[in-house]
Design a protein around this motif. Sequence first.
Motif, PDB file in Angstrom:
ATOM      1  N   GLN A 167       0.693  -1.236  -0.043  1.00 42.30           N
ATOM      2  CA  GLN A 167       0.058  -0.063  -0.082  1.00 42.30           C
ATOM      3  C   GLN A 167       0.939   1.301   0.059  1.00 42.30           C
ATOM      4  OE1 GLN A 167      -2.215  -1.279   3.439  1.00 42.30           O
ATOM      5  NE2 GLN A 167      -4.036  -1.746   1.906  1.00 42.30           N
ATOM      6  N   PRO A 168       1.581   1.373  -1.095  1.00 42.07           N
ATOM      7  CA  PRO A 168       2.609   2.358  -0.910  1.00 42.07           C
ATOM      8  C   PRO A 168       1.941   3.862  -1.718  1.00 42.07           C
ATOM      9  CG  PRO A 168       2.700   1.191  -3.045  1.00 42.07           C
ATOM     10  CD  PRO A 168       1.855   0.725  -2.263  1.00 42.07           C
ATOM     11  N   ARG A 169       2.526   4.928  -1.116  1.00 40.89           N
ATOM     12  CA  ARG A 169       1.940   6.157  -1.266  1.00 40.89           C
ATOM     13  C   ARG A 169       2.475   6.989  -2.782  1.00 40.89           C
ATOM     14  NH1 ARG A 169       2.843   9.228   4.266  1.00 40.89           N
ATOM     15  NH2 ARG A 169       4.486   7.693   4.097  1.00 40.89           N
ATOM     16  N   LEU A 170       3.672   6.071  -3.185  1.00 46.44           N
ATOM     17  CA  LEU A 170       4.418   6.601  -4.208  1.00 46.44           C
ATOM     18  C   LEU A 170       4.727   5.452  -5.062  1.00 46.44           C
ATOM     19  CD1 LEU A 170       6.003   8.681  -6.071  1.00 46.44           C
ATOM     20  CD2 LEU A 170       7.745   8.347  -4.147  1.00 46.44           C
ATOM     21  N   MET A 171       4.663   5.231  -6.262  1.00 47.01           N
ATOM     22  CA  MET A 171       5.154   4.196  -7.185  1.00 47.01           C
ATOM     23  C   MET A 171       6.322   4.907  -8.081  1.00 47.01           C
ATOM     24  SD  MET A 171       3.793   0.913  -6.642  1.00 47.01           S
ATOM     25  CE  MET A 171       3.770   0.136  -8.248  1.00 47.01           C
ATOM     26  N   LEU A 172       7.357   4.096  -8.048  1.00 42.66           N
ATOM     27  CA  LEU A 172       8.416   4.365  -8.968  1.00 42.66           C
ATOM     28  C   LEU A 172       8.389   3.070 -10.222  1.00 42.66           C
ATOM     29  CD1 LEU A 172      11.007   4.745  -6.200  1.00 42.66           C
ATOM     30  CD2 LEU A 172       9.782   6.696  -7.323  1.00 42.66           C
ATOM     31  N   PHE A 173       8.644   3.642 -11.423  1.00 43.48           N
ATOM     32  CA  PHE A 173       8.644   2.672 -12.510  1.00 43.48           C
ATOM     33  C   PHE A 173       9.846   2.944 -13.174  1.00 43.48           C
ATOM     34  CE2 PHE A 173       4.281   2.866 -11.396  1.00 43.48           C
ATOM     35  CZ  PHE A 173       3.500   1.700 -11.715  1.00 43.48           C
ATOM     36  N   ASP A 174      10.831   1.959 -13.420  1.00 44.11           N
ATOM     37  CA  ASP A 174      12.011   2.238 -14.215  1.00 44.11           C
ATOM     38  C   ASP A 174      11.826   1.545 -15.572  1.00 44.11           C
ATOM     39  OD1 ASP A 174      14.553   2.846 -15.021  1.00 44.11           O
ATOM     40  OD2 ASP A 174      15.663   1.889 -13.506  1.00 44.11           O
ATOM     41  N   GLU A 175      11.366   2.093 -16.489  1.00 46.82           N
ATOM     42  CA  GLU A 175      11.237   1.488 -17.853  1.00 46.82           C
ATOM     43  C   GLU A 175      10.472   0.228 -17.764  1.00 46.82           C
ATOM     44  OE1 GLU A 175      14.213   1.596 -20.608  1.00 46.82           O
ATOM     45  OE2 GLU A 175      15.518   3.241 -19.314  1.00 46.82           O
ATOM     46  N   LEU A 203       6.123   8.000 -10.260  1.00 47.74           N
ATOM     47  CA  LEU A 203       7.137   8.619 -11.216  1.00 47.74           C
ATOM     48  C   LEU A 203       7.698   7.559 -12.022  1.00 47.74           C
ATOM     49  CD1 LEU A 203       9.099  11.201 -11.224  1.00 47.74           C
ATOM     50  CD2 LEU A 203      10.199  10.015  -9.211  1.00 47.74           C
ATOM     51  N   VAL A 204       7.621   7.797 -13.500  1.00 44.71           N
ATOM     52  CA  VAL A 204       7.778   6.716 -14.437  1.00 44.71           C
ATOM     53  C   VAL A 204       8.848   7.310 -15.293  1.00 44.71           C
ATOM     54  CG1 VAL A 204       6.579   5.511 -16.170  1.00 44.71           C
ATOM     55  CG2 VAL A 204       5.056   6.377 -14.187  1.00 44.71           C
ATOM     56  N   VAL A 205      10.012   6.387 -15.456  1.00 47.35           N
ATOM     57  CA  VAL A 205      10.974   6.431 -16.391  1.00 47.35           C
ATOM     58  C   VAL A 205      10.580   5.630 -17.629  1.00 47.35           C
ATOM     59  CG1 VAL A 205      13.416   5.965 -17.213  1.00 47.35           C
ATOM     60  CG2 VAL A 205      12.786   6.824 -14.957  1.00 47.35           C
ATOM     61  N   THR A 206      10.315   6.350 -18.936  1.00 47.44           N
ATOM     62  CA  THR A 206       9.563   5.518 -19.894  1.00 47.44           C
ATOM     63  C   THR A 206      10.066   5.857 -21.173  1.00 47.44           C
ATOM     64  OG1 THR A 206       7.521   4.796 -20.857  1.00 47.44           O
ATOM     65  CG2 THR A 206       7.554   6.878 -20.068  1.00 47.44           C
ATOM     66  N   HIS A 207       9.985   5.337 -22.350  1.00 48.69           N
ATOM     67  CA  HIS A 207      10.104   5.542 -23.521  1.00 48.69           C
ATOM     68  C   HIS A 207       8.843   5.401 -24.508  1.00 48.69           C
ATOM     69  CE1 HIS A 207      14.498   5.685 -23.373  1.00 48.69           C
ATOM     70  NE2 HIS A 207      14.579   4.518 -22.721  1.00 48.69           N
ATOM     71  N   GLU A 208       7.779   5.174 -23.601  1.00 46.92           N
ATOM     72  CA  GLU A 208       6.448   5.154 -24.017  1.00 46.92           C
ATOM     73  C   GLU A 208       5.983   6.634 -24.250  1.00 46.92           C
ATOM     74  OE1 GLU A 208       5.236   2.519 -25.698  1.00 46.92           O
ATOM     75  OE2 GLU A 208       6.970   1.215 -24.969  1.00 46.92           O
ATOM     76  N   MET A 209       6.259   7.422 -25.381  1.00 48.27           N
ATOM     77  CA  MET A 209       5.585   8.838 -25.480  1.00 48.27           C
ATOM     78  C   MET A 209       4.265   8.935 -25.395  1.00 48.27           C
ATOM     79  SD  MET A 209       8.636  10.190 -25.414  1.00 48.27           S
ATOM     80  CE  MET A 209      10.191   9.790 -25.522  1.00 48.27           C
ATOM     81  N   GLY A 210       3.417   7.771 -26.088  1.00 50.45           N
ATOM     82  CA  GLY A 210       2.108   7.995 -26.015  1.00 50.45           C
ATOM     83  C   GLY A 210       1.674   7.954 -24.648  1.00 50.45           C
ATOM     84  N   PHE A 211       1.960   6.836 -23.873  1.00 49.03           N
ATOM     85  CA  PHE A 211       1.587   6.976 -22.426  1.00 49.03           C
ATOM     86  C   PHE A 211       2.084   8.030 -21.847  1.00 49.03           C
ATOM     87  CE2 PHE A 211       2.648   5.991 -17.828  1.00 49.03           C
ATOM     88  CZ  PHE A 211       1.664   5.347 -17.609  1.00 49.03           C
ATOM     89  N   ALA A 212       3.168   8.761 -21.754  1.00 51.31           N
ATOM     90  CA  ALA A 212       3.379   9.902 -21.235  1.00 51.31           C
ATOM     91  C   ALA A 212       2.451  11.038 -21.802  1.00 51.31           C
ATOM     92  CB  ALA A 212       4.873  10.413 -21.535  1.00 51.31           C
ATOM     93  N   ARG A 213       2.233  10.967 -23.023  1.00 53.91           N
ATOM     94  CA  ARG A 213       1.364  12.304 -23.261  1.00 53.91           C
ATOM     95  C   ARG A 213       0.017  12.136 -22.813  1.00 53.91           C
ATOM     96  NH1 ARG A 213       1.763  14.788 -28.572  1.00 53.91           N
ATOM     97  NH2 ARG A 213       3.039  12.831 -29.008  1.00 53.91           N
TER      98      ARG A 213
END
Lengths: 253, 302
Positions: A167-175, A203-213
């Motif tokens: 039950q985190p308050r923050l989620m980190l995603f690394d690619e 907080l999401v590190v990603t190369h999915e520009m569609g998701f980011a947009r």
Amino acid sequence: MTPMVEATGIHKSFGRTEVLRGIDLVVEPGEVCCIIGPSGSGKSTLLRCVNHLERIDAGRMRVDGSLVGYRESGGKLHELRESEVARQRRDIGMVFQRFNLFPHMTAAENVMEAPRTVLGRSRSAARKEADALLDRVGLAARRDAYPGQLSGGQQQRVAIARALAMQPRLMLFDEPTSALDPELVGEVLDVMRGLAADGMTMLVVTHEMGFAREVGDSLVFMDEGVIVESGVPRDVLSAPRHERTRSFLSKVL
Amino acid sequence: MTDRPGAEPAGRERQEIRAVPVRHPGRWVAVAVLAVLAAMLVHTVLTNERFGWDVVGNYLFSAPILNGLRNTLVLTVLSMAIGIVGGVGLAVMRQSPNPVVSGAAATYIWLFRGTPLIAQLLFWNFLAALYPRLSLGVPFGPEFISVDTNVLITQFAACLLGLGLNEAAYMAEIVRGGMLSVDRGQAEAAGALGMTRSQTMRRIVLPQAMRVIVPPTGNETISMLKTTSLVVVIGYFELLTSAQRISNQNFQVIPLLIVAAFWYLVLTSLLTIGQGFVERRFGRGFVPDRPGSRLLSRAVNT
Ligand SMILES: Nc1ncnc2c1ncn2[C@@H]1O[C@H](COP(=O)(O)OP(=O)(O)OP(=O)(O)O)[C@@H](O)[C@H]1O
Ligand SMILES: [Mg+2]
């Protein structure tokens, strides 16, 4: 409102190479912040500083108002003990590029592990929560499968469920989708989209520009250890202000 | 493939493969040669009276042999228990970020691997010569308990100390190798979930390391079965000593060696079977329990 993540002047070196060179970043509760940037720009390192998997050399990292890895008292910084760092990490979920599921445990056992050992939940309570979480990521039917028997997309969804179990308050995603076959990317992004809709701070590190947009509230472009520019994803992606952003986007879009 | 609709273009016959298998004449030659050799061996073993099979039969279940067997078993089990527990402790210490702790473990391993086991057995046996009394207390201060060394360190205890503490040094390196074989991402994932270092070690790293640790530990145990015979240097006895004591009296050296070898082989067989069970237990998640999943699990876990 206290920001969920407040990084000020973060510096981090490995030996002689300075990987982070003064990062300032604020993520508000409920915000989805995506980080993009070329390989080696320090995105993973920044993410790992947020939950103290890496120790920062200078600056202050605050999560939900409290310093990460240190305690400030009497104008002095005190290093936190290992158990105190572990306690801070309970509230910060992390999802890795290579899943890092525990291969000797079934999907359900992976999800139950931390609630059982860290929070001392009973077996039956943890099991019930795990079933609900696996259902949420669409894997209720595979609860007794070992990671080696799951596809990459399924493994990453179990990894997300495992992180959510605390039950985190923050989620980190690394690619989270970089190691996946193209046809499996969508199922993981769908789960993340659902999380964002439920109001999770991400907080999401990603190369999915569609998701980011689509899903991101803000977008940060990093290069060579600094944040070159940030803003609303649509603006940054369609009208980048900096030359470096422009040339990076022209390569990935 | 056969039952997939549409797999075969319409109107075309399935072309079954009916090929002549490759012949292996070399295999038949090998079988013939080995069969002849085996027959010769059986023949001489059964007909050469000096094997003394009647003597073997007389002594196989005799009291002194069974006593020796019991000592071999007890020494092996207890020494390996000390070795494994101590080895895990030393391996964890060696990985410690505290340089004093890891240095202490490294020194222990250096010392106990670097000196002969016989010397260590003798050392523990003659500890009383060095310290006639062992006591517990504050250095340079008062003593709480004090006992005669010869009472505390019996011959049996000296055997266990010698074999067990030496084994711990070897087991430490085996366990450390196992821990190093576990991907660093595993400990990071556990840490990110809020697990402490010791929880991570217990729940995540060691169980996975076991896959790598078990086979060489099986080796060590089988080797220990026979290494226990070194306790003869401090006057203790086990299976081989018992057999030799008997043959020293009746001069039936070969039959009594056969008696000892028989029991060693029995114990080794039992251990091998047990090792199979343990390996399966810790192979969970790695061993495919579904045909076809092997490739997948290997691709993902490398
Ligand atoms: N533990 C480490 N020791 C030494 N150097 C490191 C370490 N971790 C990262 N680095 C270096 O720091 C730099 C930034 O690495 P980081 O992994 O943060 O980049 P990244 O932006 O995530 O790149 P990628 O898109 O390839 O994942 C790289 O040059 C990398 O080689
Ligand atoms: Mg990275």
